[in-house]
Design a protein around this motif. Structure first.
Motif, short mmCIF file in Angstrom:
data_model
loop_
_atom_site.label_atom_id
_atom_site.label_comp_id
_atom_site.label_asym_id
_atom_site.label_seq_id
_atom_site.Cartn_x
_atom_site.Cartn_y
_atom_site.Cartn_z
N GLU A 179 0.83 -1.21 0.00
CA GLU A 179 0.00 0.00 0.00
C GLU A 179 0.86 1.26 0.00
OE1 GLU A 179 -3.41 2.20 2.80
OE2 GLU A 179 -2.48 0.32 3.45
N ASN A 180 1.92 1.26 0.82
CA ASN A 180 2.74 2.46 0.97
C ASN A 180 3.73 2.66 -0.18
OD1 ASN A 180 1.43 3.04 3.34
ND2 ASN A 180 3.06 2.26 4.67
N ILE A 181 4.21 1.56 -0.75
CA ILE A 181 5.19 1.71 -1.82
C ILE A 181 4.55 2.01 -3.17
CG2 ILE A 181 5.41 -0.67 -2.67
CD1 ILE A 181 8.42 -0.30 -2.72
N ALA A 182 3.28 1.66 -3.34
CA ALA A 182 2.62 1.84 -4.63
C ALA A 182 2.73 3.27 -5.15
CB ALA A 182 1.16 1.39 -4.55
N PRO A 183 2.35 4.29 -4.37
CA PRO A 183 2.49 5.67 -4.88
C PRO A 183 3.94 6.05 -5.15
CG PRO A 183 1.07 5.60 -2.94
CD PRO A 183 1.74 4.27 -3.03
N ALA A 184 4.87 5.50 -4.35
CA ALA A 184 6.29 5.81 -4.54
C ALA A 184 6.80 5.23 -5.86
CB ALA A 184 7.10 5.26 -3.37
N LEU A 185 6.39 4.01 -6.19
CA LEU A 185 6.77 3.41 -7.47
C LEU A 185 6.22 4.21 -8.63
CD1 LEU A 185 6.21 -0.38 -6.67
CD2 LEU A 185 8.42 0.69 -7.18
N ASN A 186 4.97 4.59 -8.53
CA ASN A 186 4.34 5.34 -9.62
C ASN A 186 4.98 6.71 -9.82
OD1 ASN A 186 2.45 3.36 -10.32
ND2 ASN A 186 1.00 4.04 -8.78
N SER A 187 5.34 7.37 -8.72
CA SER A 187 5.94 8.70 -8.84
C SER A 187 7.40 8.62 -9.29
CB SER A 187 5.85 9.45 -7.51
OG SER A 187 6.60 8.80 -6.50
N ASN A 188 8.10 7.56 -8.89
CA ASN A 188 9.50 7.40 -9.30
C ASN A 188 9.59 7.09 -10.80
OD1 ASN A 188 11.98 5.51 -9.81
ND2 ASN A 188 12.50 6.66 -7.96
N GLY A 189 8.83 6.09 -11.22
CA GLY A 189 8.74 5.78 -12.63
C GLY A 189 9.90 5.02 -13.24
N ASN A 190 10.97 4.77 -12.46
CA ASN A 190 12.15 4.11 -13.01
C ASN A 190 12.55 2.83 -12.27
OD1 ASN A 190 12.81 6.11 -15.06
ND2 ASN A 190 13.35 7.45 -13.34
N MET A 191 12.06 2.66 -11.05
CA MET A 191 12.48 1.54 -10.23
C MET A 191 11.48 0.38 -10.31
SD MET A 191 15.37 2.39 -8.86
CE MET A 191 15.59 1.30 -7.45
N LYS A 192 12.03 -0.83 -10.16
CA LYS A 192 11.20 -2.04 -10.14
C LYS A 192 11.41 -2.74 -8.80
CE LYS A 192 10.73 -4.36 -13.94
NZ LYS A 192 10.93 -5.18 -15.17
N VAL A 193 10.48 -3.64 -8.46
CA VAL A 193 10.55 -4.31 -7.17
C VAL A 193 10.23 -5.79 -7.31
CG1 VAL A 193 8.16 -3.65 -6.62
CG2 VAL A 193 9.70 -4.29 -4.77
N TRP A 194 11.02 -6.61 -6.60
CA TRP A 194 10.67 -8.01 -6.36
C TRP A 194 9.85 -8.04 -5.08
CZ3 TRP A 194 11.79 -11.74 -9.81
CH2 TRP A 194 12.82 -11.53 -10.73
N LEU A 195 8.59 -8.42 -5.19
CA LEU A 195 7.71 -8.47 -4.03
C LEU A 195 7.87 -9.80 -3.30
CD1 LEU A 195 4.46 -6.99 -5.59
CD2 LEU A 195 6.09 -5.81 -4.09
N GLY A 196 7.84 -9.75 -1.98
CA GLY A 196 7.90 -10.97 -1.19
C GLY A 196 6.56 -11.32 -0.59
#
Length: 317
Positions: free
Chosen positions: A70-87
């Motif tokens: 929930e908290n990282i979703a807006p950060a990913l969208n605003s960053n636009g360049n980073m990807k994440v492996w979710l656990g």
């Protein structure tokens, strides 16, 4: 890809010059901040920015804990360049359902392009949390769940890779073939520190352990065209050693392991996720297999608690 054994520096530099692909560097990021509180969206934005100095990928451990997804979703969208492996942390049925609910609720708010994959469990086999058959079933379950989720642009998550992460010796053990067969990818954790390696042998140990795991995984899978990466590796820069003669817990030694061991793996074309982004001063003591406790888990960051980078993360080749 059939990987060579550890070679001399001169030969390795020549090998790198002829290699068509060098692995990518990623970094593990905890869901808690320095005070042990859950990271806010603003703190995730900061973490993504700090990680982007040397990487385009981070790796996490649980999507519902600390409202991580929930908290990282807006950060990913605003960053636009980073990807994440979710656990996905599967400690019990209730928590596992909370993890699935978080995926269903928050993945639709993110572009699927920002999700590298989903790891079901982190050393679940090593700890004995799940049997190989049970873990394989959960991997298949998450695949089915993702097939019914679309991202913010209406694209399906059905092609998102689902796999798991575990210790190198677990993959060398041939009893875990059910998991390898079910997974879209496997990540291998390897820490010379936890094997009490000396400074002179730590890099050789790291590369040898990883090569053994990769060979076994490829044999079980029946192909070398299968994504295998390093889930966690690195060296602490402070804390209490476990035994006499162990590699020193210093910045210089961590940098040596990076240049001599981790850069070797990257040079072979293997993606490596370092452990971890930043020191965690409030983290609990860690316990080795022999029952020995140490505070080293608080000193494993490539950044210190003030986000000062401890050493260069650029390979010298």
């Amino acid at each position: 890809m059939i990987l060579p054994t550890l070679i001399s520096l001169a030969s390795f530099v020549q090998y790198i010059s002829l290699s068509s692909a060098v692995g990518s560097l990623g970094i593990n990021v905890a869901s808690a901040d320095l005070d042990g509180n859950c990271r806010t969206t603003e703190e995730w934005e900061e973490a993504l920015t700090k990680a982007s100095a040397f990487s385009s990928t981070i790796k996490t451990y649980a999507v519902s804990d600390c409202n991580m997804l929930e908290n990282i979703a807006p950060a990913l969208n605003s960053n636009g360049n980073m990807k994440v492996w979710l656990g996905i942390w599967e400690v019990d049925d209730t928590h596992y359902q909370e993890e699935k609910d978080a995926l269903s609720t928050y993945l639709p708010s993110i572009s699927k392009d920002y999700i590298s994959g989903v790891s079901v469990g982190s050393e679940a086999l090593y700890r004995g949390d799940l049997t190989p058959a049970a873990l394989a079933a959960k991997i298949s379950d998450i695949k089915s769940l993702l097939a019914d989720i679309t991202d913010k642009d209406g694209n399906s998550y059905s092609e998102t890779m689902v796999g798991t992460v575990d210790s190198w010796n677990i993959w060398v053990n041939s009893t875990n073939s059910d998991v390898i067969t079910a997974a879209d990818y496997i990540m291998v954790n390897a820490f010379p520190f936890w094997q009490y390696q000396t400074a002179s042998n730590q890099s050789h140990s790291l590369v040898d352990d990883v090569m053994q795991a990769i060979q076994t995984i490829q044999t079980v899978k029946g192909t070398d065209d299968f994504y295998i990466a390093i889930g966690e590796t690195g060296s602490p820069t402070g804390g209490t050693a476990l035994t006499e003669g162990q590699a020193p817990l210093t910045v210089a030694n961590a940098e040596a392991l990076f240049q001599e061991g981790i850069c070797t793996l990257l040079g072979y074309g293997i993606d490596v996720n370092l452990f971890e982004l930043q020191d965690e001063p409030t983290k609990p003591l860690a316990t080795a297999d022999d029952g020995t406790s140490s505070d080293v888990e608080r000193h494993w960051g490539v950044y210190d608690s003030d986000y000062n980078l401890k050493y260069s993360l650029t390979c010298d080749y």
